[in-house]
Design a protein around this motif. Structure first.
Motif, PDB file in Angstrom:
ATOM      1  N   ASP A   8      -3.786  -7.746   1.076  1.00  0.00           N
ATOM      2  CA  ASP A   8      -2.738  -8.041   2.051  1.00  0.00           C
ATOM      3  C   ASP A   8      -3.265  -8.084   3.489  1.00  0.00           C
ATOM      4  O   ASP A   8      -3.768  -7.076   3.997  1.00  0.00           O
ATOM      5  N   GLY A  66       4.703 -12.444  -1.477  1.00  0.00           N
ATOM      6  CA  GLY A  66       5.194 -11.200  -2.057  1.00  0.00           C
ATOM      7  C   GLY A  66       6.610 -10.926  -1.614  1.00  0.00           C
ATOM      8  O   GLY A  66       7.403 -11.845  -1.388  1.00  0.00           O
ATOM      9  N   ASN A  67       6.959  -9.654  -1.444  1.00  0.00           N
ATOM     10  CA  ASN A  67       8.337  -9.290  -1.103  1.00  0.00           C
ATOM     11  C   ASN A  67       8.719  -9.693   0.317  1.00  0.00           C
ATOM     12  O   ASN A  67       9.911  -9.745   0.646  1.00  0.00           O
ATOM     13  N   MET A 117       5.683 -10.493  -9.245  1.00  0.00           N
ATOM     14  CA  MET A 117       6.052  -9.304  -8.477  1.00  0.00           C
ATOM     15  C   MET A 117       6.726  -8.287  -9.386  1.00  0.00           C
ATOM     16  O   MET A 117       7.575  -8.627 -10.216  1.00  0.00           O
ATOM     17  N   HIS A 153       2.001  -8.210  -7.524  1.00  0.00           N
ATOM     18  CA  HIS A 153       2.437  -7.593  -6.275  1.00  0.00           C
ATOM     19  C   HIS A 153       3.458  -6.512  -6.616  1.00  0.00           C
ATOM     20  O   HIS A 153       4.615  -6.814  -6.919  1.00  0.00           O
ATOM     21  N   GLU A 155       4.629  -1.994  -6.597  1.00  0.00           N
ATOM     22  CA  GLU A 155       4.560  -0.641  -6.050  1.00  0.00           C
ATOM     23  C   GLU A 155       3.999   0.359  -7.050  1.00  0.00           C
ATOM     24  O   GLU A 155       3.216   1.235  -6.695  1.00  0.00           O
ATOM     25  N   HIS A 178       0.041  -5.092  -2.547  1.00  0.00           N
ATOM     26  CA  HIS A 178       1.278  -4.538  -1.991  1.00  0.00           C
ATOM     27  C   HIS A 178       1.159  -3.138  -1.414  1.00  0.00           C
ATOM     28  O   HIS A 178       1.755  -2.857  -0.374  1.00  0.00           O
TER      29      HIS A 178
END
Length: 270
Positions: A8, A66-67, A117, A153, A155, A178
């Motif tokens: 990122d 991504g988000n 994602m 991507h 968490e 991410h």
């Protein structure tokens, strides 16, 4: 084949470091295809078209999002025209852009780049497993494509590991993005897929995941709105992963990349 994936890109210092480092990395590591995650390039939130152009000009073959894909609204018409910029494949049908891009190298070899994602602690998108299966339905590693690279991507480490295992043998690499923190679990899975839970960010690590420390700390300690988060602007560490594959598209090795800035320095052996 030699594949480079940079994590990122965080704010101005991340952009500048990637634009400066990418030509050198391509040359010194004899890279065949280079991918960059650019979703935090614009002040930590989204990607602007001129920033994407600069990363492409520096040597990126594809950029993933991504988000924060839509934080810069001007990226919406841009992504419709620039097919090498991709967003997660599991966005709902009708979302602008595509979740994968098929790249043909100068020597005729084909590389498929896919982004998915995760859903744990993330936006409730469509299933990333089914979305990726659909993107791969007409591919066969080592036959139709000489490499397949997936940016996951997400968490949660558990979701990333489950995803990589689900596609072990179907992709050359599954690389996590991410969290902005490079993990130490880089490995080649039993089926020949290179995996790393998170390849880290390209940004200032004297920070809170790339953001200036004081406003980030205040959000945790005061639990109320305060100063808008903004990227730290010290010297960046360029973080990513280097993957080498065999003629079947399976990974021979994966090694982390960390250059510049505060983190311990790591460069692949060539």
């Amino acid at each position: 084949m030699r594949i480079l994936f940079l994590g990122d890109v965080m704010g101005r210092t991340g952009r500048d470091s990637v634009v400066a480092a990418l030509p050198k990395l391509r040359r010194e590591l004899a890279i065949d295809v280079a991918v960059v995650n650019g979703e935090n390039a614009s002040h930590g939130f989204g990607l602007a078209p001129d920033m994407a152009d600069a990363i492409f000009a520096a040597g990126a073959d594809a950029i993933t999002l991504g988000n924060h894909s839509w934080d810069r609204k001007e990226i919406i018409p841009y992504i419709a025209q620039q097919k090498r910029l991709i967003r997660p494949v599991n966005f709902p049908p009708g979302t602008p852009g595509e979740g994968s891009v098929d790249i043909t190298l100068a020597d005729g070899r084909r590389v498929l780049i896919v982004q998915a994602m995760g859903r744990l602690f993330m936006d409730p998108l469509d299933c990333p497993f089914r979305g990726t299966e659909a993107a791969l339905v007409r591919t066969r590693l080592g036959v139709t494509h000489q490499a397949i690279v997936i940016d996951f991507h997400g968490e949660a480490t558990s979701e990333k590991m489950a995803f990589a295992s689900a596609f072990d043998g179907a992709a050359s690499a599954v690389l996590g993005t991410h969290t902005h923190c490079p993990s130490a679990d880089h490995q080649v899975l039993p089926g020949g897929t290179a995996f790393m839970s998170d390849i880290g960010m390209c940004g200032d690590y004297d920070s809170v995941i790339g953001m200036a420390k004081a406003p980030a700390i205040a959000r945790f300690t005061r639990k109320m709105p305060g100063e808008r988060l903004h990227p730290a602007e010290g010297e960046a560490t360029v973080c990513g992963a280097f993957i080498e594959t065999d003629p079947t598209g399976r990974a021979l090795r994966i090694e982390p990349i960390r250059m510049g800035g505060r983190l311990s320095q790591v460069m692949p052996s060539v």
